[in-house]
Design an enzyme around this catalytic site. Structure first.
Site, mmCIF file in Angstrom:
data_model
loop_
_atom_site.group_PDB
_atom_site.id
_atom_site.type_symbol
_atom_site.label_atom_id
_atom_site.label_comp_id
_atom_site.label_asym_id
_atom_site.label_seq_id
_atom_site.Cartn_x
_atom_site.Cartn_y
_atom_site.Cartn_z
ATOM 1 N N HIS A 246 59.247 34.888 54.342
ATOM 2 C CA HIS A 246 58.630 36.187 54.023
ATOM 3 C C HIS A 246 57.213 36.052 53.494
ATOM 4 C CE1 HIS A 246 60.460 35.041 50.133
ATOM 5 N NE2 HIS A 246 59.578 35.817 49.571
ATOM 6 N N LYS A 250 50.947 33.730 52.558
ATOM 7 C CA LYS A 250 50.251 33.334 51.327
ATOM 8 C C LYS A 250 49.331 32.139 51.584
ATOM 9 C CE LYS A 250 52.259 35.828 47.854
ATOM 10 N NZ LYS A 250 53.299 35.410 46.899
ATOM 11 N N HIS A 301 58.096 43.365 54.052
ATOM 12 C CA HIS A 301 58.877 43.211 52.813
ATOM 13 C C HIS A 301 58.197 43.843 51.595
ATOM 14 C CE1 HIS A 301 56.268 39.667 52.464
ATOM 15 N NE2 HIS A 301 56.637 39.544 51.214
ATOM 16 N N HIS A 302 56.972 44.356 51.742
ATOM 17 C CA HIS A 302 56.352 45.099 50.635
ATOM 18 C C HIS A 302 56.261 46.593 50.897
ATOM 19 C CE1 HIS A 302 55.412 41.916 47.829
ATOM 20 N NE2 HIS A 302 55.004 41.164 48.834
#
Lengths: 407, 407
Positions: A246, A250, A301-302
């Site tokens: 997920h 980053k 997922h946000h």
């Protein structure tokens, strides 16, 4: 004893059935069941050869199953290892790669290297008479296991195995060998893919997490919810293996933002929010189901249930299922974990915050499932706790034994 | 026509042979060869059903092979697609999931929905008379393909297929269906693992490379050398798939060092050299062969043949083969690529520098193999060139179509 054409026809069916198993344990059980049926015998057991040892893997027994039921019998005859030597019957067959048809185990000639071990018979009051013991070979003709058929039965009486039995058992063992090899290969390939996903997901979070446990916990939490929602086992697995990636995006976020100890400025926040899109870009255009699912997880997922999330500001069921699931798992884990910029919350406070997000941040039905599984959640939390000895273990490279790494 | 018990025994052997194929193309060819043999016919061809189309995948023909040889025949009967409708014989069989035994294709009753297409027979002067056409089903009983057997032959003369042929062909098609499904699954799993490795290797170099092509080129160069050294195909594959992860440890290096435009200070250099150990740590303790090999590549691709490399300062053959191989591939690609801190060199200058490293930086034998493959190296370079349109494609997230990513 079995009629040959009939046996051949049955073997053809069996070959197809064996080739259809995707799980090694179920395959071994099917092999034993078919062995009992085709060779008309009371029991059968199977050993695999691993690391120069014989591993007793599984058994079936008409007599014991009748006496104790399947479950209890299996609990008694658990897996065990034995040395691979010619002293045991299974070891002899494995090492010489030849079948043994023993009409009476109590009359094995003194000159033979192997002998029958009566221990289990004596302990459980069983009387083994005849044995048909076959080597199981793989495609490279190496012995990978041993199949033992115990006590041939004809008209309800124990008898010996016939030469037709031996012939049929030989074909059957070849089928079993190839099926075992194929199923093992499939299991290895799955494991290889999962191992790769997990390692590289851990690597991607190298800079902003202190242990690799966050990824594990999020995967387990997401699967718990999927289970509760009664998704099929294939979907639960997919979610479990898509969840680790997920935060793969980053990787594209500057250290200065990722590792900033204080709160982020609005511009910094905007930059860090890009990790969803970066992740989806890295994962897009794949034909592989788990990668495709990961892409959706990375991207969504946000998102929040009321439409105030990012990057797409999707609302309610517009948010893909896997995004809604991982949102719950990820936020709960973030709240209950220590990060460089914040302390961890006690579980009750974290759950209070989660509950406040019901219907606004989180899908209400999924959140209910999460709360329904709270005992399992706690169990996972403590199983994959961020322990002091793990912290910085990932980053500590100075004292690593390089020669050890080389092996 | 075939005798039944004999056929059953042969089918048992065939079942094992089919289950042993790990590559779909070889499997399809084996299916056709066995179909010709067991059903005694002149030719056989196989279609797979994909995306609601029939894909002609492969054929064998006694007559054409004799006339033109295998290679030319295969060049003529290349793969093609046709619509999945009941008008064609293969389409009819696929859609109705029932076998057709046609004694003479020129006498198909007018009332049938399908008709025989004489185009190819007329073009190449062949006369198809009898056909036995079987649906191929997977474990879920879905039709995944069609097997056509052409012109049954008895005593050198074309005849029709018997009912025993149909019966045997039915068993054979079941075996073929399961084997096709298993082999496809294995291929998919391998592809899944490679896709994961590649994507996450690209992700790991997100910050210091401008396109994902470096990873591809290094993998191809390394495999070229391995090929030249006559490593077995399994080892060549392993090296190809382990090479992408050589710089995975860059994930752990601070942006300030990784993206510094000027030369590095000695301390910064020391820090960046840690990427070998970080990479090996991320990849250690796996049971998966390609991950294990990657670990060794990550750890040793900066060792030098004369012992002046890092991190272990290994010398000559102390450096694992895969480390020596990837060193050559990686350095050559670095020299001939533009990086944030340097321009790219023309190929001749890069090769001069490579040659100077023979026996000091590089394994001399491996370097010779690299130079022997220089034409292939150049071909790979231009195939996976860093094109202007690819540069920053990875990083450009502002204009990404998010709805498109969601699909």
């Amino acid at each position: 004893m079995i009629e040959k054409t009939e046996a051949l026809e049955r073997l053809l069916q069996v070959g197809i059935a064996l080739s259809s198993m995707e799980n090694l344990d179920s395959l071994l059980d099917l092999i034993l069941m078919e062995a009992q049926g085709i060779m008309s015998c009371d029991g059968a057991s199977i050993f695999l050869v691993e690391n120069n040892k014989l591993i007793f893997k599984a058994m079936r027994s008409g007599t014991y199953f009748k006496m104790w039921g399947e479950e209890k019998t299996r609990a008694i005859f658990k897996t065990f290892e034995m040395p691979l030597t010619k002293n045991s019957i299974a070891g002899y067959v494995a090492l010489t790669a030849t079948a043994l048809n023993i009409s009476d185990v109590s009359r094995i000639p003194a000159g033979e290297q192997y002998r029958y071990d009566h221990t289990l018979d004596e302990r459980y009051g069983y009387k083994t008479v005849s044995l048909l013991v076959m080597p199981i070979k793989n495609k490279q003709n190496e012995v990978v296991g041993v199949l033992e058929m115990i006590n041939a039965v004809e008209n309800g009486k124990v008898t010996q195995f016939s030469s037709v039995d031996t012939e049929i058992a030989e074909s059957f063992s070849s089928q079993a060998g190839v099926a075992i090899q194929n199923t093992s290969l499939t299991e290895q390939l799955r494991e290889a893919n999962y191992d790769t996903i997990f390692r590289l997901s851990v690597a991607a979070e190298y800079k902003d997490k202190e242990t690799s446990n966050h990824i594990k916990r999020v995967s387990f939490y997401a699967r718990l919810i999927a289970d509760r929602l009664r998704y099929c086992s294939e979907d639960c697995k997919l979610i479990f293996w898509a969840a680790p990636m997920h935060d793969i995006g980053k990787l594209g976020i500057p250290d200065a933002i990722l590792q900033k100890p204080g709160p982020l400025s609005p511009e910094e926040r905007k930059k860090i929010e890009k990790h969803c899109v970066i992740g989806a870009k890295v994962l897009k255009d794949s034909k592989v189901p788990v990668i495709l699912k990961s892409k959706v997880v990375a991207l969504t997922h946000h998102e929040k249930y009321d439409g105030t999330g990012y990057p797409l500001k999707l609302k309610g069921n517009e948010i893909p299922v896997e995004g809604r699931l991982v949102a719950i798992a990820d936020v709960f884990d973030a709240l209950t974990s220590k990060r460089v910029y914040k302390a961890q919350l006690p579980e009750d406070q974290a759950l209070k915050i989660m509950k406040e997000g019901r219907g606004t941040h989180f899908d209400p039905e999924m959140l209910d499932c999460f709360f329904d599984s709270i005992d399992d959640v706690s169990e996972i939390r403590s199983r994959y706790e961020d322990k002091a000895e793990d912290i910085d273990r990932l980053k500590e490279v100075e004292n690593e034994d390089l020669k050890e790494l080389l092996k």
